[in-house]
Motif scaffolding. Structure first.
Motif, PDB file in Angstrom:
ATOM      1  N   ASN A 192     -33.683   5.287 -37.180  1.00 34.09           N
ATOM      2  CA  ASN A 192     -32.307   5.555 -36.757  1.00 34.09           C
ATOM      3  C   ASN A 192     -31.996   4.851 -35.445  1.00 34.09           C
ATOM      4  OD1 ASN A 192     -31.540   7.076 -38.933  1.00 34.09           O
ATOM      5  ND2 ASN A 192     -31.853   9.057 -37.957  1.00 34.09           N
TER       6      ASN A 192
ATOM      7  N   HIS B 285     -24.344  10.353 -42.734  1.00 32.47           N
ATOM      8  CA  HIS B 285     -25.249  10.207 -41.593  1.00 32.47           C
ATOM      9  C   HIS B 285     -24.338   9.938 -40.407  1.00 32.47           C
ATOM     10  CE1 HIS B 285     -28.711   9.668 -44.355  1.00 32.47           C
ATOM     11  NE2 HIS B 285     -27.754   9.197 -45.142  1.00 32.47           N
TER      12      HIS B 285
ATOM     13  N   PHE C 154     -23.450   9.750 -36.121  1.00 33.59           N
ATOM     14  CA  PHE C 154     -24.055   9.502 -34.809  1.00 33.59           C
ATOM     15  C   PHE C 154     -22.980   9.385 -33.731  1.00 33.59           C
ATOM     16  CE2 PHE C 154     -26.587   7.672 -38.186  1.00 33.59           C
ATOM     17  CZ  PHE C 154     -27.882   8.098 -37.895  1.00 33.59           C
TER      18      PHE C 154
ATOM     19  N   ASN D 161     -28.144  11.481 -33.298  1.00 36.78           N
ATOM     20  CA  ASN D 161     -27.907  11.869 -34.695  1.00 36.78           C
ATOM     21  C   ASN D 161     -27.278  13.258 -34.731  1.00 36.78           C
ATOM     22  OD1 ASN D 161     -27.971  12.252 -37.421  1.00 36.78           O
ATOM     23  ND2 ASN D 161     -30.166  12.068 -37.663  1.00 36.78           N
TER      24      ASN D 161
END
Length: 617
Positions: free
Chosen positions: A189, A253, A255, A260
């Motif tokens: 990530n 997902h 961010f 995250n």
């Protein structure tokens, strides 16, 4: 007359910084855990140290970060500017000291406002920091936050930068170990969010050129994509999205400033809304929002000035403004998606056609399901009033202000005796029990219809509260607690099939586990040891000799409620269920649950491990 306790100055004590962190570690790093879950404290410790190195990269200082984890010792080395030498001790041991308070230096930083490394220091049996800049070097050693040694070198040939090493304190993190898969996921990530950054972990290199596009490539198999990944970048925003051929649910997902945000927040809400709005306008059709978003697999990353998060561990963005004179988060995300996604669909008619086919298919399926859904909801409503299958707990994952929300666990058990034992010995605040009646249905290859038609699945879905979206999940950990015999293994496989078929993100996001239960109890009059393997059994016999009593457990039902508290309390052992990224979910399911009996038979024969019952002579 009762005597009142005196309330004087003597009753008020001020904890120093490290005592406070050690006394209330959850306030700083979420839950403690043993490393079997990706949000356990030992990973947050690594993350806090790493965030400071990432901030250096973001500021243009140092393109490589080296990480080593050998046993319990963690070392993080960056080649950034190095901590100012006179402040090496203060930065890791004095509250309200850190570069992040000066917004000029760290406009969009991710670290914990200078609390991060101090928390790591206080929660480690050994913590060492070394900083090198301008050919000079300073270092400091601590134990549980207590300064033990300092050193200053007027001359050194070391490259500039900072090196931090620490060993998490075993009195706080019980029986822990770092799981390679979780560390790698975190590091990947970081490189997706920072193209150009190289992270070297135990000799393996991680690097990304295409940011969030690489993240989705890693997440979704080529054969599962309906159309190639749409990848759009702006100044403070980046998005990537596609739709999955067989997955039912939405997968996001998200961010913020490289963090995250697993619980989403204002940016994710804006993104979900903007995708629907843009697609409706592009096709000139008022499609239902759930049809547009069904099976979407996507990622969004934004950068915000001085973000406000809804919890100390920063899993949900609360900010409504981008900062720096920019509009609100909602407007910013909406405008970006509206312009860029609309342009992309105009330029790529094949993607636009594939996307529209997917929406129409979702619409058909929803209409087919609507009648049965209504019936199932009425049934579930009645059942939830007398839902004997679920014994709920008091705290849930959605209680963002509660410091134990990450501990929330649903045990799925088989049979009355096992669920009775767990129910009697569980923690009623954070542990719930759902009991199955016999073997669940094999749901491989079935449509979502079966989730509503099958009472057991419908009630399980209702207990987890994931029918509409993963955002409402009620428990952080879903634990399959079945016997370790053939029937128990089969039930385990059938449940994993159900989750893979209809709710794969539960597995992808690390919520599903198998409960490890002891195989043996070895005891003498003074001590009892529960053993999970043959090796542990031998060690226990050695420790408790000459002649301890040895019991072999056959099933969960045999373990008394009094004993059960030792396996589901702070010493709980969980095995996470993980997906192999190289296999599509469809391939996995068809291999294990499909009709290819011959292939499966060969696989089982080649991979069979025989566990013999050990009979004590």
């Amino acid at each position: 007359m009762t005597e009142h306790t005196q309330y004087t100055e003597d009753n008020i004590r001020s904890l120093d910084w490290k005592e406070h962190i050690r006394m209330r570690p959850g306030m700083y790093i979420g839950k403690l855990g043993d490393g079997s879950s990706q949000d356990d404290g030992i990973y947050i410790l690594l993350k806090e140290v790493l965030d400071n190195s990432i901030d250096e990269f973001v500021m243009g200082a140092g393109k490589t970060i080296e990480i080593s984890i050998q046993g319990n010792k963690v070392i993080v080395r960056d080649y950034g500017r190095g901590i100012p030498l006179g402040k090496v001790v203060d930065v890791v041991s004095k509250m309200n000291t850190g570069g992040k308070y000066d917004s000029r230096a760290f406009k969009k930083s991710v670290g914990l406002n200078g609390v991060g490394t101090k928390a790591v220091n206080a929660l480690s049996t050994h913590f060492r920091v070394e900083s090198t800049r301008d050919g000079k070097s300073a270092s400091a050693d601590f134990e549980q936050g207590e300064l033990k040694a300092q050193d200053f070198l007027d001359e050194t040939s070391r490259r500039k930068g900072t090196k931090v090493s620490f060993v998490p304190d075993e009195s706080i993190f019980k029986n822990y170990k770092y799981r390679h898969e979780y560390v790698v996921k975190m590091l990947k990530n970081y490189v997706y969010l920072n193209p150009g950054l190289t992270i070297v972990f135990n000799g393996e290199k991680y690097y990304s050129e295409n940011g969030l596009k690489d993240l989705l490539e890693e997440t979704i198999n080529d054969s599962d994509k309906i159309y190639p990944i749409v990848h759009l970048r702006g100044n403070d925003i980046e998005i990537a999205l596609t739709h999955h051929k067989t997955q039912y649910s939405e997968e996001y997902h998200s961010f913020v400033n490289g963090q995250n945000t697993t619980q989403g927040g204002t940016h994710l809400a804006a993104f979900r809304e903007a995708v629907v709005k843009t697609i409706r306008e592009f096709y000139g059709k008022n499609y239902d929002a759930s049809d547009v978003r069904k099976s979407i697999v996507s990622a969004i990353s934004i950068k915000v000035m001085e973000p406000v998060f809804e919890s100390q561990t920063k899993t949900k963005l609360g900010s409504t403004d981008m900062g720096g004179g920019l509009p609100t988060v909602r407007t910013y995300v909406n405008d970006f998606v509206k312009t860029q996604l609309d342009n992309f669909l105009h330029k790529n008619p094949q993607t636009a056609e594939a996307l529209q086919r997917k929406i129409l298919q979702a619409e058909r399926e929803r209409k087919e399901l609507s009648g049965i859904r209504k019936l199932a909801k009425e049934r579930a409503k009645k059942a939830s009033l007398h839902n004997k299958k679920l014994r709920d707990c008091r705290v849930h994952l959605g209680d963002l202000k509660h410091n134990r929300r990450l501990e929330t666990t649903l045990f799925i058990t088989e049979g009355d005796s096992a669920s009775g034992s767990i129910t009697k010995s569980r923690d009623v605040n954070t542990q719930a029990v759902f009991s199955l009646r016999g073997k669940p249905l094999n749901s491989y290859g079935m449509s979502k219809k079966i989730v509503y038609e099958n009472e057991e699945f419908n009630l399980l879905q209702a207990a987890l509260n994931i029918e509409e979206s993963m955002a409402d999940l009620r428990y952080n950990n879903i634990v399959i607690a079945t016997d370790a015999d053939v029937d128990g293994m089969h039930i385990r496989l059938l449940l994993i099939t159900f989750f893979l078929q209809f709710f794969p993100e539960l597995i992808k996001e690390g919520h599903l586990y198998i409960l490890q239960t002891p195989l043996f109890r070895v005891r003498n009059k003074k001590k009892t040891i529960y053993c999970y393997s043959e090796e542990e059994r031998k060690n226990a016999i050695e420790e408790l000799k000459p002649k301890p009593e040895i019991t072999r457990f056959k099933g969960l039902g045999e373990i008394s409620p009094d004993e059960f508290q030792y396996f589901i309390g702070e010493d709980i052992r969980l095995d996470p269920v993980m997906l192999d990224k190289d296999k599509s979910i469809e391939d996995l399911l068809s291999f294990y649950m499909g009709k290819n009996t011959q292939d499966r038979q060969e696989f089982i024969i080649n991979n069979l491990k025989v566990e013999l019952d050990i009979v004590e002579k």
